[in-house]
Scaffold this motif. Structure first.
Motif, mmCIF file in Angstrom:
data_model
loop_
_atom_site.group_PDB
_atom_site.id
_atom_site.type_symbol
_atom_site.label_atom_id
_atom_site.label_comp_id
_atom_site.label_asym_id
_atom_site.label_seq_id
_atom_site.Cartn_x
_atom_site.Cartn_y
_atom_site.Cartn_z
ATOM 1 N N ARG A 1 0.848 -1.179 0.000
ATOM 2 C CA ARG A 1 0.000 0.000 0.000
ATOM 3 C C ARG A 1 0.882 1.227 0.000
ATOM 4 N NH1 ARG A 1 -4.030 0.606 4.866
ATOM 5 N NH2 ARG A 1 -2.165 1.512 5.851
ATOM 6 N N GLY A 2 0.508 2.206 -0.803
ATOM 7 C CA GLY A 2 1.264 3.452 -0.840
ATOM 8 C C GLY A 2 2.701 3.283 -1.277
ATOM 9 N N GLY A 3 2.972 2.257 -2.083
ATOM 10 C CA GLY A 3 4.323 2.039 -2.564
ATOM 11 C C GLY A 3 5.223 1.280 -1.612
ATOM 12 N N ASP A 4 4.688 0.864 -0.458
ATOM 13 C CA ASP A 4 5.486 0.108 0.518
ATOM 14 C C ASP A 4 4.912 -1.296 0.684
ATOM 15 O OD1 ASP A 4 7.511 2.034 1.393
ATOM 16 O OD2 ASP A 4 5.805 3.176 2.158
ATOM 17 N N ALA A 5 5.775 -2.230 1.116
ATOM 18 C CA ALA A 5 5.385 -3.635 1.208
ATOM 19 C C ALA A 5 5.619 -4.181 2.612
ATOM 20 C CB ALA A 5 6.172 -4.461 0.194
ATOM 21 N N LEU A 6 4.812 -5.175 2.958
ATOM 22 C CA LEU A 6 4.941 -5.893 4.220
ATOM 23 C C LEU A 6 4.829 -7.380 3.927
ATOM 24 C CD1 LEU A 6 4.979 -6.025 7.384
ATOM 25 C CD2 LEU A 6 2.471 -5.846 7.276
ATOM 26 N N ASP B 1 14.969 -6.824 2.707
ATOM 27 C CA ASP B 1 14.881 -5.436 3.175
ATOM 28 C C ASP B 1 13.465 -5.045 3.580
ATOM 29 O OD1 ASP B 1 17.609 -4.938 2.760
ATOM 30 O OD2 ASP B 1 17.266 -4.516 0.631
ATOM 31 N N GLN B 2 12.502 -5.901 3.312
ATOM 32 C CA GLN B 2 11.124 -5.581 3.665
ATOM 33 C C GLN B 2 10.796 -6.054 5.082
ATOM 34 O OE1 GLN B 2 8.865 -7.441 0.533
ATOM 35 N NE2 GLN B 2 9.162 -5.730 -0.893
ATOM 36 N N PRO B 3 9.953 -5.315 5.802
ATOM 37 C CA PRO B 3 9.572 -5.740 7.151
ATOM 38 C C PRO B 3 8.748 -7.013 7.100
ATOM 39 C CG PRO B 3 8.205 -3.907 6.438
ATOM 40 C CD PRO B 3 9.269 -4.076 5.385
ATOM 41 N N VAL B 4 8.871 -7.817 8.163
ATOM 42 C CA VAL B 4 8.194 -9.114 8.205
ATOM 43 C C VAL B 4 7.314 -9.205 9.444
ATOM 44 C CG1 VAL B 4 8.479 -11.622 8.265
ATOM 45 C CG2 VAL B 4 10.118 -10.220 6.998
ATOM 46 N N LEU B 5 6.055 -9.538 9.223
ATOM 47 C CA LEU B 5 5.145 -9.922 10.293
ATOM 48 C C LEU B 5 5.016 -11.443 10.223
ATOM 49 C CD1 LEU B 5 1.698 -8.303 11.158
ATOM 50 C CD2 LEU B 5 2.061 -10.770 11.191
ATOM 51 N N LEU B 6 5.462 -12.123 11.268
ATOM 52 C CA LEU B 6 5.452 -13.577 11.313
ATOM 53 C C LEU B 6 4.327 -14.050 12.226
ATOM 54 C CD1 LEU B 6 6.816 -16.408 10.811
ATOM 55 C CD2 LEU B 6 8.091 -15.976 12.928
ATOM 56 N N VAL B 7 3.550 -15.013 11.755
ATOM 57 C CA VAL B 7 2.530 -15.642 12.588
ATOM 58 C C VAL B 7 3.031 -17.029 12.977
ATOM 59 C CG1 VAL B 7 0.095 -16.199 12.834
ATOM 60 C CG2 VAL B 7 0.802 -14.421 11.206
ATOM 61 N N ALA B 8 3.217 -17.236 14.267
ATOM 62 C CA ALA B 8 3.659 -18.534 14.802
ATOM 63 C C ALA B 8 2.821 -18.793 16.044
ATOM 64 C CB ALA B 8 5.146 -18.502 15.154
ATOM 65 N N HIS B 9 2.185 -19.928 16.114
ATOM 66 C CA HIS B 9 1.190 -20.163 17.155
ATOM 67 C C HIS B 9 1.736 -19.979 18.566
ATOM 68 C CE1 HIS B 9 -2.279 -21.749 19.222
ATOM 69 N NE2 HIS B 9 -1.566 -22.726 19.745
ATOM 70 N N GLN B 10 2.913 -20.523 18.844
ATOM 71 C CA GLN B 10 3.423 -20.487 20.214
ATOM 72 C C GLN B 10 4.464 -19.388 20.395
ATOM 73 O OE1 GLN B 10 4.105 -24.114 22.371
ATOM 74 N NE2 GLN B 10 3.186 -25.382 20.753
ATOM 75 N N ALA C 1 16.398 -14.373 15.814
ATOM 76 C CA ALA C 1 17.631 -14.705 15.107
ATOM 77 C C ALA C 1 17.529 -14.384 13.618
ATOM 78 C CB ALA C 1 17.956 -16.185 15.310
ATOM 79 N N ALA C 2 16.307 -14.470 13.071
ATOM 80 C CA ALA C 2 16.105 -14.193 11.647
ATOM 81 C C ALA C 2 15.810 -12.719 11.380
ATOM 82 C CB ALA C 2 14.972 -15.057 11.112
ATOM 83 N N GLY C 3 15.761 -11.897 12.429
ATOM 84 C CA GLY C 3 15.508 -10.471 12.245
ATOM 85 C C GLY C 3 14.058 -10.127 11.935
ATOM 86 N N ILE C 4 13.138 -10.984 12.389
ATOM 87 C CA ILE C 4 11.711 -10.708 12.181
ATOM 88 C C ILE C 4 11.326 -9.431 12.931
ATOM 89 C CG2 ILE C 4 9.377 -11.573 12.628
ATOM 90 C CD1 ILE C 4 10.906 -13.084 10.419
ATOM 91 N N ASP C 5 10.473 -8.633 12.325
ATOM 92 C CA ASP C 5 10.073 -7.376 12.958
ATOM 93 C C ASP C 5 8.993 -7.578 14.022
ATOM 94 O OD1 ASP C 5 11.365 -5.074 11.093
ATOM 95 O OD2 ASP C 5 10.810 -6.822 9.896
ATOM 96 N N LEU C 6 7.975 -8.376 13.717
ATOM 97 C CA LEU C 6 6.870 -8.589 14.658
ATOM 98 C C LEU C 6 6.368 -10.018 14.518
ATOM 99 C CD1 LEU C 6 4.711 -7.546 16.675
ATOM 100 C CD2 LEU C 6 3.352 -6.831 14.683
ATOM 101 N N GLN C 7 6.335 -10.736 15.637
ATOM 102 C CA GLN C 7 5.728 -12.065 15.676
ATOM 103 C C GLN C 7 4.399 -11.959 16.398
ATOM 104 O OE1 GLN C 7 8.090 -15.540 16.931
ATOM 105 N NE2 GLN C 7 6.369 -16.251 18.155
ATOM 106 N N ILE C 8 3.388 -12.610 15.846
ATOM 107 C CA ILE C 8 2.076 -12.673 16.479
ATOM 108 C C ILE C 8 1.799 -14.124 16.861
ATOM 109 C CG2 ILE C 8 -0.406 -12.460 16.082
ATOM 110 C CD1 ILE C 8 0.163 -10.008 14.389
ATOM 111 N N SER C 9 1.421 -14.335 18.118
ATOM 112 C CA SER C 9 1.198 -15.683 18.639
ATOM 113 C C SER C 9 -0.046 -15.709 19.514
ATOM 114 C CB SER C 9 2.409 -16.157 19.459
ATOM 115 O OG SER C 9 3.575 -16.220 18.661
#
Length: 395
Positions: free
Chosen positions: A263-268, A300-309, A318-326
């Motif tokens: 959106r707006g030229g940026d990616a997630l 170079d793009q931000p990452v939202l990771l979904v991991a149950h636990q 360790a992988a440089g994830i920006d936000l994990q949701i659990s």
């Protein structure tokens, strides 16, 4: 031909498991029985006998109900009774132990006299009954919305203000909550989300058994994406079937894969991994594989990771994830179980930071597992508003 020694060795683990189960049941049932009927309360003999018979019958029937409800038969009626019994005895156990400590203090202070034991037992019964009634209401209602802003360092300005709605641990199960599910989706849609996340433990049971309860998920709307990952409970009820069911309902199953929203030229990057228990499920291709999930993603793009636990966060950091949701923790669901959850998980609920970049949001969950009670651990539908650099995270 199997020799007797081999047969005996094979039987030992079963007897050990049975012994452990019996010990746990004895620990759970004995304190409430003692507090309510045998701790000096001096009830009339028929009351003592009646209470003892009730507790004895409850104790004996409980494992059979659990096996009937959650074993091969999958009898939902038996499961409802067993699960409710588990919640009731846990609350009675907790407050009986606390009542026993209060009783010891009163004895030490020489307070209460001959009616002390009855007063303490009565207080335990009243508090337990009140908490169970309130806790059942809390479990069965549509969750309140929890709102929070999260500052994501690498998020581009075009995605500033992205609204991520989080569901987790719906646990569609023996209690038919199809109407509840429909009302939850109405709340989700009213939040006008850009992204909707279901962080796993969708149900206790197979997609066929929970089809009606899961159907309202097909009405969820999101501007950019609806994503889902498996939780540990899916691996007891056809995990692949749930991935297929969610795809059928219009969701993106993130089975160790990612999608990119713009959106707006940026990616997630929205990435997801299987639950950490998947590797031991015996299902081919099921395991938590973060490398596979990120294959082809722009680093170079931000990452939202979904991991149950939540305990997957060290790999995310360790992988440089920006936000994990659990999800998974339920916030403990029934106090004081939250302290036991903390032994297994790094966080019980809320937003936390792990390393220089990675943040973790742990939901208390939208539904409940097993016992239909939530005590001092309210359910939630979460609205996370993502903010790019230059703003400050706040709840």
């Amino acid at each position: 031909m199997e020799i007797p020694e081999e047969r005996a060795r094979r039987g030992r683990p079963r007897w050990r498991r049975l012994a452990v189960v019996l010990l746990v049941l004895a620990v759970l049932f004995l304190p409430p029985w003692w507090m309510l009927f045998a701790s000096g309360v001096d009830w009339p003999f028929p009351v003592f006998v009646g209470g003892t018979v009730v507790f004895g019958g409850w104790l004996v029937s409980f494992p059979f109900l659990m096996i009937a409800g959650h074993g091969r038969r999958q009898d939902d009626r038996a499961a409802r009774v067993a699960d409710t019994s588990l919640g009731v005895i846990w609350v009675l156990f907790t407050w009986s132990v606390l009542g026993g400590l209060v009783d010891l203090v009163l004895i030490g202070l020489d307070v209460g006299g001959s009616g002390r034991a009855r007063a303490v037992a009565g207080a335990v019964a009243v508090v337990s009954a009140g908490l169970l009634a309130w806790g059942h209401h809390e479990a069965m209602r549509v969750p309140r919305v929890k709102r929070m802003e999260v500052h994501v360092l690498r998020l581009g300005p075009g995605l500033d203000g992205t609204r991520v709605v989080v569901m987790a641990d719906t646990h569609y199960g023996p209690i038919d909550r199809a109407d509840w599910s429909a009302r939850v989706t109405e709340v989700v849609n009213a939040l006008d989300p850009d992204v909707v996340v279901h962080a796993g433990d969708i149900a206790d049971g197979t997609p066929g058994r929970r089809r009606e309860q899961s159907a309202p998920l097909g009405t969820v709307r999101a501007r950019l994406a609806k994503v889902y990952v498996t939780g540990n409970h899916e691996y007891g009820g056809e995990a692949q079937g749930w991935l297929d069911r969610m795809a059928e309902l219009g969701w993106e199953p993130l089975h160790n894969r990612h999608v990119v929203v713009e959106r707006g030229g940026d990616a997630l990057v929205l990435a997801g991994v299987d639950d950490v228990t998947a590797e031991h499920s015996g299902l081919a291709g099921h395991r938590a594989d973060l490398g596979g999930a990120l294959t082809g993603a722009d680093p170079d793009q931000p990452v939202l990771l979904v991991a149950h636990q939540p305990k997957y966060v060290p790999q995310a950091a360790a992988a440089g994830i920006d936000l994990q949701i659990s999800g998974h923790t339920h916030g403990g669901q029934i106090w004081p179980f939250n302290f036991l959850v903390r032994v297994d998980q790094p966080v019980v609920h809320g937003l936390s930071r792990h390393g220089e970049r990675t943040q973790l949001y742990t939901s208390r969950g939208t539904g409940f597992w097993g016992p239909p009670f939530r005590i001092f651990a309210p359910s939630e539908i979460t609205l996370l508003t993502l903010r790019s650099s230059g703003t400050t995270a706040r709840s």
